[in-house]
Motif scaffolding. Structure first.
Motif: not given
Length: 330
Positions: A311-330
């Motif tokens: 559960a922790i690994l899934e949460s942190y992995t998804l948060a990492f991916i979201r941050n990377k995607v948001n950075n690319l969009i910005q």
């Protein structure tokens, strides 16, 4: 002496859900012949009793779900549905990819789609909760206001109807061979736990927890009620005692210091743990691979840690991916 009133807030709800997920794992480990598959030694009666009592976990989640349904300020019906479904579908895709790679995905393509849509649960039997919870969101989104605007005595009568009519009816439906197997199981769960969800909305609507003062006398009184209700539940096998046990348990949890971290951590990730823990308990999946210890406590600890770790690994992995995607969009 502490004299402020009880407050069932976010941290307290995490503690309650943390207790519930531990009870759920205990229930599935100690009451479904799991240990018969890994040990020739019968489980001691204490573990069997804990496993049987652990079934209250679902009722706890439903009560908290009803409470949270009114607590949420989200007015969009579709956003409410998506909030619960996105958590499920994320875990669904991740776990089924792992099962496919390890050659443990034992479903047809049609069954795979049905499982993804929460229509059936061949992959993981505990996933029935998602479809039931979604049905409750739909049901209460339509009828919650009328059900809570009526007189208090009518609310009480509806609750009694859920306890003494709907729950026995739910058990009857489960054994009704004339109905489709999936339909009768879904109807069973919907009617059986409806009262707990409704009770949660009642407690929030009337702010019932806030009437309890945080005093040492009340702690003693609540403990007496909890122990008495638990004894009646065990000795006479009266499941409706859960309607007393759950509010009393939650009231007692509100006395636990807010600095408590372990149960809050378990509660925070309890939904993801719910969705994956059966993969470590069922023999067709990974039970044999994780039973490096044969003691009940050891296996319980391993299943809990693996479920929490995922559960922790899934949460942190998804948060990492979201941050990377948001950075690319910005």
């Amino acid at each position: 002496m502490i004299t402020n009133n009880i407050n069932f807030d976010r941290k307290a709800s995490f503690i309650v859900k943390g207790i519930a997920i531990l009870l759920m794992i205990a229930h599935h480990l100690f009451s479904q012949n799991t240990f018969d598959q890994i040990s020739s030694t019968p489980l001691p009666q204490l573990y069997l009793l804990i496993g049987k009592l652990g079934k209250i976990c679902v009722s706890i989640y439903m009560f908290v779900g009803g409470y949270a349904f009114l607590l949420s300020k989200e007015n969009s019906f579709f956003k409410r549905l998506w909030h619960i479904y996105k958590k499920f579908i994320t875990t669904f895709f991740i776990t089924t990819i792992v099962l496919l790679i390890t050659h443990k995905l034992y479903v047809t393509p049609l069954q795979y789609i049905q499982n993804a849509l929460c229509i059936s649960w061949e992959i993981n039997g505990s996933w029935w909760f998602i479809s039931t919870y979604i049905l409750y969101i739909i049901f209460f989104f339509i009828l919650c206001k009328p059900l809570l605007k009526i007189k208090v005595y009518w609310q009480f009568l509806i609750l009694l109807f859920c306890i003494f009519i709907l729950q026995p009816f739910a058990d009857y439906i489960r054994n009704a061979q004339a109905l489709n197997a999936i339909l009768r199981i879904q109807l069973h769960y919907f009617f059986y736990y409806l009262g707990f969800f409704y009770l949660g909305t009642i407690f929030f609507h009337h702010k019932l927890f806030s009437f309890i003062k945080k005093t040492s006398q009340n702690i003693i009184l609540l403990m007496i009620i909890l122990c008495g209700s638990l004894c009646v539940r065990i000795i006479f096998n009266i499941n409706c005692m859960n309607y007393i046990l759950i509010p009393v348990l939650i009231a007692l949890v509100c006395y636990i210091p807010q600095k408590e971290k372990l149960l809050q951590l378990l509660g925070k990730y309890s939904m993801s743990m719910w969705l994956v823990h059966m993969f470590f308990i069922e023999e067709r999946y990974f039970l044999r691979q994780i039973t490096i210890l044969s003691s009940p406590i050891g296996v319980f600890a391993i299943v809990t840690l693996l479920s929490l770790g995922y559960a922790i690994l899934e949460s942190y992995t998804l948060a990492f991916i979201r941050n990377k995607v948001n950075n690319l969009i910005q």
